[in-house]
Scaffold this motif. Sequence first.
Motif, short mmCIF file in Angstrom:
data_model
loop_
_atom_site.label_atom_id
_atom_site.label_comp_id
_atom_site.label_asym_id
_atom_site.label_seq_id
_atom_site.Cartn_x
_atom_site.Cartn_y
_atom_site.Cartn_z
N THR A 216 23.73 -61.85 -32.99
CA THR A 216 24.56 -62.79 -33.75
C THR A 216 25.27 -63.75 -32.80
OG1 THR A 216 24.88 -61.12 -35.48
CG2 THR A 216 26.42 -62.96 -35.45
N ALA A 217 25.18 -65.04 -33.11
CA ALA A 217 25.82 -66.08 -32.30
C ALA A 217 27.24 -66.33 -32.80
CB ALA A 217 25.00 -67.36 -32.38
N ALA A 218 28.07 -66.91 -31.93
CA ALA A 218 29.45 -67.26 -32.30
C ALA A 218 29.44 -68.37 -33.36
CB ALA A 218 30.21 -67.72 -31.06
N PRO A 219 30.43 -68.36 -34.26
CA PRO A 219 30.51 -69.42 -35.27
C PRO A 219 31.04 -70.72 -34.66
CG PRO A 219 32.37 -67.94 -35.51
CD PRO A 219 31.53 -67.40 -34.38
N PRO A 220 30.87 -71.85 -35.37
CA PRO A 220 31.31 -73.15 -34.83
C PRO A 220 32.81 -73.23 -34.60
CG PRO A 220 30.09 -73.44 -36.91
CD PRO A 220 30.23 -71.96 -36.67
N SER A 221 33.60 -72.35 -35.27
CA SER A 221 35.06 -72.42 -35.09
C SER A 221 35.48 -71.90 -33.71
CB SER A 221 35.75 -71.61 -36.19
OG SER A 221 35.21 -70.31 -36.24
N PHE A 222 34.58 -71.22 -33.01
CA PHE A 222 34.91 -70.71 -31.68
C PHE A 222 34.60 -71.76 -30.62
CE2 PHE A 222 36.11 -66.25 -31.01
CZ PHE A 222 36.32 -65.90 -32.33
N ASN A 223 35.53 -71.92 -29.66
CA ASN A 223 35.31 -72.87 -28.58
C ASN A 223 34.22 -72.36 -27.65
OD1 ASN A 223 37.36 -74.36 -29.57
ND2 ASN A 223 38.90 -73.48 -28.22
N SER A 224 34.19 -71.03 -27.48
CA SER A 224 33.22 -70.49 -26.55
C SER A 224 31.90 -70.25 -27.27
CB SER A 224 33.72 -69.16 -26.01
OG SER A 224 34.02 -68.32 -27.09
N LEU A 225 30.81 -70.54 -26.58
CA LEU A 225 29.51 -70.21 -27.14
C LEU A 225 29.21 -68.80 -26.70
CD1 LEU A 225 27.59 -73.49 -26.38
CD2 LEU A 225 28.47 -72.68 -28.57
N GLY A 226 29.01 -67.94 -27.62
CA GLY A 226 28.72 -66.56 -27.23
C GLY A 226 27.65 -66.01 -28.12
N CYS A 227 27.08 -64.92 -27.71
CA CYS A 227 26.11 -64.24 -28.55
C CYS A 227 26.31 -62.75 -28.34
CB CYS A 227 24.70 -64.67 -28.18
SG CYS A 227 23.51 -64.18 -29.43
N SER A 228 26.19 -62.00 -29.39
CA SER A 228 26.35 -60.55 -29.27
C SER A 228 25.15 -59.97 -28.51
CB SER A 228 26.38 -59.94 -30.67
OG SER A 228 25.10 -60.04 -31.25
N SER A 229 25.28 -58.72 -28.07
CA SER A 229 24.08 -58.00 -27.65
C SER A 229 23.37 -57.50 -28.92
CB SER A 229 24.45 -56.87 -26.70
OG SER A 229 25.56 -56.19 -27.20
N LEU A 230 22.21 -56.88 -28.74
CA LEU A 230 21.47 -56.39 -29.91
C LEU A 230 22.33 -55.37 -30.66
CD1 LEU A 230 17.91 -56.03 -28.40
CD2 LEU A 230 18.59 -57.59 -30.23
N HIS A 231 22.38 -55.52 -31.97
CA HIS A 231 23.22 -54.62 -32.77
C HIS A 231 22.53 -54.28 -34.08
CE1 HIS A 231 24.60 -57.66 -35.78
NE2 HIS A 231 24.53 -58.52 -34.79
N PRO A 232 22.89 -53.13 -34.66
CA PRO A 232 22.39 -52.85 -36.01
C PRO A 232 23.20 -53.65 -37.03
CG PRO A 232 23.74 -51.03 -35.24
CD PRO A 232 23.73 -52.05 -34.14
N VAL A 233 22.62 -53.88 -38.20
CA VAL A 233 23.35 -54.57 -39.28
C VAL A 233 24.09 -53.55 -40.14
CG1 VAL A 233 22.95 -55.84 -41.44
CG2 VAL A 233 21.94 -56.66 -39.31
N LEU A 234 23.51 -52.37 -40.29
CA LEU A 234 24.18 -51.29 -41.02
C LEU A 234 24.45 -50.15 -40.05
CD1 LEU A 234 22.07 -51.14 -44.34
CD2 LEU A 234 24.14 -52.47 -43.86
N SER A 235 25.63 -49.55 -40.15
CA SER A 235 25.96 -48.44 -39.25
C SER A 235 26.90 -47.47 -39.96
CB SER A 235 26.62 -48.97 -37.97
OG SER A 235 27.82 -49.63 -38.31
N GLY A 236 27.05 -46.30 -39.36
CA GLY A 236 27.97 -45.32 -39.95
C GLY A 236 27.28 -44.47 -41.00
N ASP A 237 28.07 -43.94 -41.92
CA ASP A 237 27.55 -43.01 -42.92
C ASP A 237 26.37 -43.63 -43.68
OD1 ASP A 237 28.91 -40.52 -44.84
OD2 ASP A 237 27.35 -41.79 -45.67
N PRO A 238 25.23 -42.96 -43.72
CA PRO A 238 24.08 -43.55 -44.41
C PRO A 238 24.35 -43.85 -45.88
CG PRO A 238 23.42 -41.64 -43.11
CD PRO A 238 24.92 -41.69 -43.06
#
Length: 332
Positions: A216-238
């Motif tokens: 996931t990339a940073a939104p336009p409201s952020f001054n810094s351009l960033g991107c997350s590392s690889l992540h799951p979309v769903l996590s925790g209790d199934p």
Amino acid sequence: MDVTAGPATETDAPARDRMRIGLTPQEATGIAALAERLSRTEPGAVDHPDWIAAARTASCELPVRLLQAVRAYRNDPGADGLLLISGLPISGETLPPTPNAPGSVEPAATGPAAIAMLIGIQLGEIIAYRDEKGGALVQNVVPVPALESSQSNGGSVSLEFHTENAFHPNRPDYVGLLCLRPAREGVGTHIASIRRALPLLAERDIAVLREPRFMTAAPPSFNSLGCSSLHPVLSGDPGDPDIRVDFHATSARDEEGARALEGLRSALESVRSAPELGTGEMAFLDNRLVVHGRGAFTPRYDGSDRWLHRVFVHLDNRRNRDRRSGGGAVLV
Ligand SMILES: O=C(O)CCC(=O)C(=O)O
Ligand SMILES: [Fe+2]
């Protein structure tokens, strides 16, 4: 939950068993007195530690029914992950014109800013991000000229479903939106909870969404351009997972992931509701369970446009202490 009528309206979804509290006139008068006291508290700046400490203390004097509602919501935010508070003491007539500068925030301890802080600080700790709107704790959600088509809260095109700051390792646990002035044509804040959408997802898609195959990339409201590392979309209790996605900024590493994201999008769309906040209504969204967005509208930039205050709340002030200089409210 104890309920009195709340005027929030729905555009395109049936009313749900969400958590809602309508304040009585006496309760609203009590909140107005607290906000008024805080607006006279030195240094009258919502980002100042002394003022924040005063707001924290004063928040314990909020009407007991509101404290109970906030406490119940924190314990379990319900199927919709939404708390709707109506009847807050904001008078549309005495508001200044809606601002429209880029990066607009509310540094002064005005009545509405004090109200947003008072309630947010009972739910948890108010936080902000150094690289977004200068780290201001009370931010304006207003349409901004030249940002019409931006996927940010300054835009006026339809804003896609997102977890707030989905790219960031320290996402807020809750987003609070207090309406000062509604849009003329009625604009819904789009909401969909994974609790509602999960039963609609294919097993295979769920399995894929639980794997770290997304970025996931940073939104336009952020001054810094960033991107997350690889992540799951769903996590925790199934059976009751957390969700982390931004349909504008999250991409899948492979085709199968992209298909699972599409399956998720359509499941969320089919459980979407769209409460239209009116003056004096505040919504809290559980950012771990709920994605949010907004319908399109046509701003005039003449001071009469839609105006919300936004605050972010997290629950554990230790969890990201190393990312908040001096133990303050602003995350790097
Ligand atoms: O305009 C809205 O209702 C929500 C905008 C939004 O996503 C935000 O302020 O985080
Ligand atoms: Fe948002």
